[in-house]
Design an enzyme around this catalytic site. Structure first.
Site, short mmCIF file in Angstrom:
data_model
loop_
_atom_site.label_atom_id
_atom_site.label_comp_id
_atom_site.label_asym_id
_atom_site.label_seq_id
_atom_site.Cartn_x
_atom_site.Cartn_y
_atom_site.Cartn_z
CG ASP A 173 17.84 32.84 13.90
OD1 ASP A 173 16.71 32.62 13.44
OD2 ASP A 173 18.09 32.88 15.13
CE LYS A 182 14.98 34.06 16.25
NZ LYS A 182 15.83 33.05 16.92
CG LEU A 224 10.42 18.86 14.27
CD1 LEU A 224 11.83 19.31 14.65
CD2 LEU A 224 9.97 17.71 15.18
CB THR A 257 6.47 26.80 5.72
OG1 THR A 257 6.29 28.16 5.29
CG2 THR A 257 5.21 26.02 5.43
N GLY A 288 12.39 25.34 20.03
CA GLY A 288 11.73 24.09 20.39
C GLY A 288 10.33 24.09 19.80
CD GLU A 326 4.95 37.14 21.16
OE1 GLU A 326 4.18 38.06 21.46
OE2 GLU A 326 6.19 37.27 21.21
N GLY A 368 21.22 18.65 18.36
CA GLY A 368 20.10 19.18 17.57
C GLY A 368 19.88 20.66 17.75
CD GLU A 405 18.69 25.68 10.85
OE1 GLU A 405 18.31 24.87 9.98
OE2 GLU A 405 17.91 26.20 11.65
CG LEU A 454 10.70 33.28 25.58
CD1 LEU A 454 12.15 33.81 25.52
CD2 LEU A 454 10.38 32.80 26.99
#
Lengths: 361, 361
Positions: free
Chosen positions: B217, B221, B14, B86, B344, B137, B203, B206, B144
């Site tokens: 996750d 970050k 994607l 990936t 996205g 980034e 969607g 996961e 963002l």
């Protein structure tokens, strides 16, 4: 590490001083060589490197032409950047010459990017010819990531729909104070002239507050942003003077010579502003001076508007915060928002330095 | 224009697909030469340039070692960038080799920057040796302006005090829906399992929602951001595994093999979550899953917290928005805020492309 970048700095005022302190940071200093420094009255040049302390004993008067002559040969062998920390039109007018000579320009000076379209186009063209770049992140929102964010949005194929924001730190402070979202009682609220007076005492306004209230600063920032949007490239031929601006300087006060005279006469208009505030409050709204760029309608506008007391422009702003909202094809219906202090020497210098760092390596 | 930058792209999913569409934009294409492209099963290399359509008929199996061998000579004569689209640990582990060979790395892959400190330090060191750069980034907040903003804050001598935010688009959507700031009536509100089920259908999660609810996750970050802050450089030796994380996967559900099984069993825990929501609502608060980096206390933490219904994390977020708040010496008491869609394919690809553009010219 690559060869140090030669940096010529014009302006040693508040922003210039903060910038030079950042340039001297141990982690940054090795990347740069300060080759030129000028105040409004004197300048010093040394291709091998100079420093702020040397400026006091310098005897040369600053000259843009002489500077161009000196930087041109340096640009044939290495990277050279002119950092314009002034707000001078004369310096802005010279950018095309520096860029054509291969000297990049980094600046918080809005003049070149927000003036007539001819100069702007010359700058764009000169970057191609000189393989140099002109960067002005700090021209809008000081250190906030605004200009580069918009450039990235456009460069990566997104379509801008609308940009909206509170773009003046001064007008942000004035209306956050004058028209807060949840006042305890309207009788506690300050009058408009009182608000402006305090803003001036705190150093938030220009010496003559009319220079903030006329909206020209917002119009300049809107011009800078709108020119990044391809669909609006030619919409403002006269730059900021082509923007649809609502001036908050009352009729009859345009001629006030001093800030003091202006503030005295502004008192007579307090009732008008109180009425606007009251009318808004009755609808659950607050007053905010905003800039809007509407791409489809090709409208670029600065005006005093009403926002619901629950809107981020009402609830989320404080102090002299700026807020920018980008609605794009990708960032919709919910926009990308950037918010924070939009004025101040240190954060403005951070925007300038961030641009300079893009040119390293 | 300078010589085109050679670009090797791993991953055509994607984000990879969106990135390749951006790379083909008329304004961008001339700056780059796509020399390598790989899916999980095949790859194509051509130093003179290739394209996505050629991949379908390619017969070579992808190999990181072979790619390194091919890119190394290119990096001696021009700029080469590996774009890792990936989320593979194996690709991440190879970054130091590419960087040492002078190949820059651009990626939305969080693995290398949020894993054990050893790999991270190797990457930092390899950039110096190879005069190449590793940019990520899009690892936080997708498109963002988050990572670069924090880097600029640090590089220009500001001191970070606190970073706080809603960093997971999935958990943002779940709690914006489950615990809105002004519900019409609590009986209208969805149950927790229902909220997660709908999020999955849309969607936003996961395939196995436990992979979002475990907080890993967010921990990744937070690791990426905290390592940019010099004072916290060594605070997370095991990377995201060292972060103080509150998992929202209920006890006993850790072993669920499928998302369906997980959702079925989650129903039994709805009452616990409803109780948390009710308790918060009684205090005028909402629930938000946030990440916090407190520099002075050296705390890096991801947890479900209560926020006043008037707080920007409550009022201003919608959909799968991320919000990041940076409190620094300069940006205080009022922080610098960045907000917008944090997930996205198109916005993530924009973050990747923004980094790639930094390496041009």
């Amino acid at each position: 590490m690559s060869q140090p970048v030669s940096v010529a700095v014009i302006g040693v005022g508040l922003v210039g001083g903060a910038f030079l302190r950042q340039l001297a940071l141990p982690a940054l200093a090795p990347h740069f060589r300060l080759v030129y420094l000028s105040s409004s009255t004197r300048c010093i040049f040394n291709a091998a490197g100079t420093q702020l302390s040397a400026l006091a004993s310098a005897t040369d008067a600053p000259s843009i032409d002489a500077l161009l002559t000196r930087l041109t040969p340096l640009a044939t062998t290495g990277k050279v950047v002119l950092v314009d920390n002034t707000s001078a039109q004369a310096v802005a007018n010279a950018y095309p010459h520096f860029l054509k000579a291969g000297v990049s320009v980094v600046t918080p000076n809005k003049k070149a990017f927000s003036g007539e379209l001819g100069l702007y186009k010359e700058i764009v063209q000169a970057q191609t010819e000189g393989k140099s770049r002109a960067l002005g992140e700090a021209t809008v929102g000081a250190g906030l990531p605004v200009v580069q964010t918009l450039k990235d949005i456009v460069a990566t194929g997104d379509k801008v729909i609308r940009i909206e924001g509170v773009l003046s730190g001064t007008l942000s402070y004035i209306f956050n104070t004058f028209s807060p979202p949840s006042p305890s009682s309207s009788s506690d609220l300050p009058s408009f002239s009182q608000t402006v007076r305090v803003a001036r005492e705190k150093g938030y306004t220009e010496p003559h507050p009319g220079d903030d209230l006329d909206g020209s600063d917002v119009a300049r920032k809107l011009t800078i942003l709108s020119r990044i949007v391809p669909e609006l490239a030619d919409v403002l031929p006269q730059g900021y003077a082509s923007v649809d601006v609502q001036s908050l300087v009352p009729k009859g006060l345009e001629g006030c010579k001093t800030g003091d005279e202006f503030l005295e006469k502004l008192v007579a208009h307090d009732a008008e502003y109180a009425k606007l505030r009251e009318e808004a409050a009755k609808e659950g709204m607050v007053l905010r001076y905003v800039g809007v760029i509407d791409v489809e309608r090709r409208v670029v506008k600065a005006s005093l508007e009403k926002y619901p007391a629950t809107h981020p422009f009402a609830t989320s702003l404080g102090g002299s915060d700026n807020i920018l909202s980008f609605t794009t094809q990708r960032y919709s219906p919910r926009p990308l928002l950037v918010q924070g202090a939009g004025a101040g020497a240190d954060v403005t210098a951070m925007g300038v330095m961030g641009d300079l760092l893009k040119l390293v390596g």
